[in-house]
Design a protein around this motif. Structure first.
Motif, PDB file in Angstrom:
ATOM      1  N   PHE A 169      -0.708 173.734 106.034  1.00  0.00           N
ATOM      2  CA  PHE A 169      -0.900 172.312 105.723  1.00  0.00           C
ATOM      3  C   PHE A 169      -0.343 171.445 106.855  1.00  0.00           C
ATOM      4  O   PHE A 169      -0.974 170.463 107.271  1.00  0.00           O
ATOM      5  N   SER A 170       0.824 171.809 107.387  1.00  0.00           N
ATOM      6  CA  SER A 170       1.438 171.041 108.479  1.00  0.00           C
ATOM      7  C   SER A 170       0.587 171.105 109.747  1.00  0.00           C
ATOM      8  O   SER A 170       0.380 170.095 110.433  1.00  0.00           O
ATOM      9  N   ILE A 171       0.086 172.310 110.068  1.00  0.00           N
ATOM     10  CA  ILE A 171      -0.770 172.461 111.244  1.00  0.00           C
ATOM     11  C   ILE A 171      -2.035 171.623 111.087  1.00  0.00           C
ATOM     12  O   ILE A 171      -2.479 170.942 112.026  1.00  0.00           O
ATOM     13  N   ALA A 172      -2.629 171.671 109.884  1.00  0.00           N
ATOM     14  CA  ALA A 172      -3.850 170.908 109.624  1.00  0.00           C
ATOM     15  C   ALA A 172      -3.611 169.417 109.817  1.00  0.00           C
ATOM     16  O   ALA A 172      -4.447 168.707 110.404  1.00  0.00           O
ATOM     17  N   CYS A 173      -2.473 168.919 109.335  1.00  0.00           N
ATOM     18  CA  CYS A 173      -2.164 167.492 109.481  1.00  0.00           C
ATOM     19  C   CYS A 173      -2.057 167.099 110.949  1.00  0.00           C
ATOM     20  O   CYS A 173      -2.535 166.026 111.359  1.00  0.00           O
ATOM     21  N   ILE A 174      -1.447 167.971 111.775  1.00  0.00           N
ATOM     22  CA  ILE A 174      -1.296 167.672 113.203  1.00  0.00           C
ATOM     23  C   ILE A 174      -2.658 167.642 113.886  1.00  0.00           C
ATOM     24  O   ILE A 174      -2.938 166.752 114.703  1.00  0.00           O
ATOM     25  N   VAL A 175      -3.529 168.612 113.566  1.00  0.00           N
ATOM     26  CA  VAL A 175      -4.865 168.640 114.170  1.00  0.00           C
ATOM     27  C   VAL A 175      -5.668 167.412 113.752  1.00  0.00           C
ATOM     28  O   VAL A 175      -6.328 166.763 114.572  1.00  0.00           O
ATOM     29  N   ILE A 176      -5.598 167.067 112.458  1.00  0.00           N
ATOM     30  CA  ILE A 176      -6.351 165.920 111.947  1.00  0.00           C
ATOM     31  C   ILE A 176      -5.854 164.625 112.590  1.00  0.00           C
ATOM     32  O   ILE A 176      -6.641 163.770 113.004  1.00  0.00           O
ATOM     33  N   PHE A 177      -4.539 164.468 112.688  1.00  0.00           N
ATOM     34  CA  PHE A 177      -3.982 163.265 113.327  1.00  0.00           C
ATOM     35  C   PHE A 177      -4.408 163.166 114.786  1.00  0.00           C
ATOM     36  O   PHE A 177      -4.753 162.090 115.281  1.00  0.00           O
ATOM     37  N   SER A 178      -4.414 164.314 115.485  1.00  0.00           N
ATOM     38  CA  SER A 178      -4.774 164.334 116.897  1.00  0.00           C
ATOM     39  C   SER A 178      -6.256 164.058 117.117  1.00  0.00           C
ATOM     40  O   SER A 178      -6.667 163.739 118.241  1.00  0.00           O
ATOM     41  N   SER A 179      -7.055 164.192 116.054  1.00  0.00           N
ATOM     42  CA  SER A 179      -8.491 163.948 116.191  1.00  0.00           C
ATOM     43  C   SER A 179      -8.805 162.467 116.350  1.00  0.00           C
ATOM     44  O   SER A 179      -9.913 162.098 116.737  1.00  0.00           O
ATOM     45  N   GLY A 180      -7.840 161.604 116.014  1.00  0.00           N
ATOM     46  CA  GLY A 180      -8.035 160.178 116.210  1.00  0.00           C
ATOM     47  C   GLY A 180      -8.188 159.370 114.938  1.00  0.00           C
ATOM     48  O   GLY A 180      -8.579 158.202 114.991  1.00  0.00           O
ATOM     49  N   ILE A 181      -7.857 159.948 113.776  1.00  0.00           N
ATOM     50  CA  ILE A 181      -7.984 159.196 112.537  1.00  0.00           C
ATOM     51  C   ILE A 181      -6.895 158.123 112.473  1.00  0.00           C
ATOM     52  O   ILE A 181      -5.899 158.184 113.190  1.00  0.00           O
ATOM     53  N   LYS A 182      -7.098 157.165 111.589  1.00  0.00           N
ATOM     54  CA  LYS A 182      -6.128 156.088 111.427  1.00  0.00           C
ATOM     55  C   LYS A 182      -4.847 156.628 110.805  1.00  0.00           C
ATOM     56  O   LYS A 182      -4.871 157.546 109.989  1.00  0.00           O
ATOM     57  N   PHE A 183      -3.735 156.019 111.190  1.00  0.00           N
ATOM     58  CA  PHE A 183      -2.435 156.486 110.710  1.00  0.00           C
ATOM     59  C   PHE A 183      -2.328 156.373 109.188  1.00  0.00           C
ATOM     60  O   PHE A 183      -1.739 157.240 108.538  1.00  0.00           O
ATOM     61  N   ARG A 184      -2.880 155.323 108.610  1.00  0.00           N
ATOM     62  CA  ARG A 184      -2.789 155.161 107.155  1.00  0.00           C
ATOM     63  C   ARG A 184      -3.573 156.252 106.424  1.00  0.00           C
ATOM     64  O   ARG A 184      -3.198 156.663 105.325  1.00  0.00           O
ATOM     65  N   HIS A 185      -4.642 156.734 107.052  1.00  0.00           N
ATOM     66  CA  HIS A 185      -5.387 157.843 106.462  1.00  0.00           C
ATOM     67  C   HIS A 185      -4.548 159.123 106.484  1.00  0.00           C
ATOM     68  O   HIS A 185      -4.541 159.893 105.526  1.00  0.00           O
ATOM     69  N   LEU A 186      -3.858 159.335 107.613  1.00  0.00           N
ATOM     70  CA  LEU A 186      -2.985 160.507 107.712  1.00  0.00           C
ATOM     71  C   LEU A 186      -1.858 160.418 106.701  1.00  0.00           C
ATOM     72  O   LEU A 186      -1.516 161.421 106.041  1.00  0.00           O
ATOM     73  N   ALA A 187      -1.251 159.240 106.566  1.00  0.00           N
ATOM     74  CA  ALA A 187      -0.162 159.068 105.603  1.00  0.00           C
ATOM     75  C   ALA A 187      -0.633 159.369 104.196  1.00  0.00           C
ATOM     76  O   ALA A 187       0.084 159.986 103.388  1.00  0.00           O
ATOM     77  N   LEU A 188      -1.851 158.952 103.879  1.00  0.00           N
ATOM     78  CA  LEU A 188      -2.421 159.231 102.561  1.00  0.00           C
ATOM     79  C   LEU A 188      -2.594 160.731 102.350  1.00  0.00           C
ATOM     80  O   LEU A 188      -2.243 161.266 101.289  1.00  0.00           O
ATOM     81  N   LEU A 189      -3.107 161.406 103.374  1.00  0.00           N
ATOM     82  CA  LEU A 189      -3.302 162.856 103.272  1.00  0.00           C
ATOM     83  C   LEU A 189      -1.975 163.582 103.081  1.00  0.00           C
ATOM     84  O   LEU A 189      -1.854 164.483 102.242  1.00  0.00           O
ATOM     85  N   ILE A 190      -0.981 163.208 103.878  1.00  0.00           N
ATOM     86  CA  ILE A 190       0.324 163.863 103.777  1.00  0.00           C
ATOM     87  C   ILE A 190       0.941 163.615 102.404  1.00  0.00           C
ATOM     88  O   ILE A 190       1.494 164.532 101.780  1.00  0.00           O
TER      89      ILE A 190
END
Length: 403
Positions: A169-190
């Motif tokens: 899950f942690s690795i996936a979050c890092i890859v998804i964040f690095s893809s260029g998504i908005k920070f608020r989207h990442l925060a929601l996912l986490i």
């Protein structure tokens, strides 16, 4: 791509191989006495790890030369294979240490959840590369790939293996964040992911899992049971000091420290080689991780960049969790130390993954080398004819795109 020595990244080639060989030596040291007491040859575990190393070495060399861009075309097949392997574990797996995570094939055991780490990184890197044009659209770009991710995590959690699921899950979050998504989207996912993992953890909670937390943060409250393993790790670390007692001379591995050759091998290294041995391992892994992130920054291919980030994050996260467990900073979750701990599947996945990272580095180095050659030729010759103009155009196009 033309093969020559200028394309190889030796900082990504030698450290993992050195660590793997070092791990085989330390596995023998950590396991020889307890294996002999179990009426088996003292070199049994060392021999098994060496056998896996020969297979992993082939996978490493294959990955170094196999064009990483082809994995992008194979991601659907990879996901299907991963799901089938995890379902096979659920149906035919063997339970070890309260977790049904292994499949036995003859004398060898496979842990399919290890393959999920690199397989999911490839899948996410491919999917989010394809979605770059609308990466800010949460429901169209970000959310759909998480269905596959959730399926794989769910199959791992039911084994149950919360530790591996948390790493993935942690690795996936890092890859998804690095893809260029908005920070608020990442925060929601986490946030959602953390709630789900914690909720499932409480739903599947047992006395054994509770003891891992109490043993990590209050080991001396129950030194004979939940805190026993961590206390023995403390003793091993304290005994080693700066230079250690010498290879093979450790005491804690003589039945006091369980799983000395796998999850707690760093405690044995600390006891027998001291702080210098620990720093040697940490520096080697740090070189791999930092070099991987550097290659990701230099790679102009989005898929390659995300893949390099995911692989580097995988090694970094596993190392932090393993070291956290032996030092009492984190609960004991059974996470192996990359390249060093006993475990064939872990070694196979680690060397294959760093081989993929090497291949990305070779493409980056080759492109930079070609760029320098063309730039040098262009600077040495004035643009006076059509051939020279073609040379300049080739140099300009190379800066804009990568094949």
């Amino acid at each position: 791509m033309k093969l020559n020595r200028k394309t190889f990244d030796f900082l990504l080639m030698f450290p993992p191989l050195i660590l793997s060989g070092f791990g085989i030596v330390m596995i023998y040291s950590a396991s020889m006495v307890t294996t002999y007491m179990a009426d088996k040859p003292a070199y049994t575990m060392m021999l098994k790890q060496s056998s896996w190393f020969s297979i992993a070495l082939f996978a490493f060399l294959f990955a170094c030369f196999f064009n990483y861009k082809i994995y992008r075309k194979l991601t659907k097949f990879i996901i299907i294979v991963l799901v089938l392997l995890l379902v096979a574990v659920m149906l035919f797996g063997t339970e070890i240490n309260y977790s049904k995570s292994w499949i036995y094939i003859g004398p060898f055991s496979l842990q399919p959840s290890e393959f999920v780490k690199i397989g999911l990184v490839m899948y996410l890197a491919s999917v989010y590369t394809n979605k770059q044009e609308y990466i800010d659209d949460f429901f169209k770009a970000v959310l759909p790939p998480l269905v596959i991710t959730s399926l794989l995590l769910g199959l791992i959690i039911q084994q149950p293996d919360i530790g591996t699921a948390g790493i993935i899950f942690s690795i996936a979050c890092i890859v998804i964040f690095s893809s260029g998504i908005k920070f608020r989207h990442l925060a929601l996912l986490i946030g959602v992911g953390a709630v789900v993992l914690v909720g499932l953890g409480f739903h599947m909670i047992t006395d054994e899992k509770i003891s891992r937390f109490t043993g990590a943060y209050q080991p001396f409250a129950d030194p004979e049971h939940s805190g026993y393993q961590l206390i023995q790790s403390y003793i091993a670390i304290a005994t080693g000091g700066l230079s250690g007692t010498g290879i093979g001379q450790g005491i804690q591995k003589l039945g006091y420290l369980t799983q000395a050759e796998s999850d707690f091998i760093m405690a044995v290294i600390s006891e027998e080689l001291g702080i210098f041995g620990v720093l040697f391992v940490i520096v080697c892994i740090a070189i791999i991780v930092l070099r991987g992130f550097f290659i990701a920054m230099k790679c102009e291919n989005k898929f390659g960049s995300l893949l390099a980030i995911g692989i580097s994050a995988m090694f970094g996260i596993q190392t932090v969790i393993n070291l956290g467990a032996i030092s009492g900073l984190l609960p004991i979750t059974g996470v192996p130390l990359p390249f060093v701990s006993y475990g064939g599947t872990s070694l196979l996945v680690s060397l294959f993954s760093v081989g993929v990272l090497n291949n990305i580095a070779r493409h980056v180095n080759y492109n930079r080398y070609q760029e320098r050659v063309i730039e040098s030729d262009a600077e040495d010759k004035p643009v006076t004819n059509i051939q020279d103009r073609k040379l300049m155009n080739q140099f300009t196009n190379m800066r804009k795109t990568r094949q």
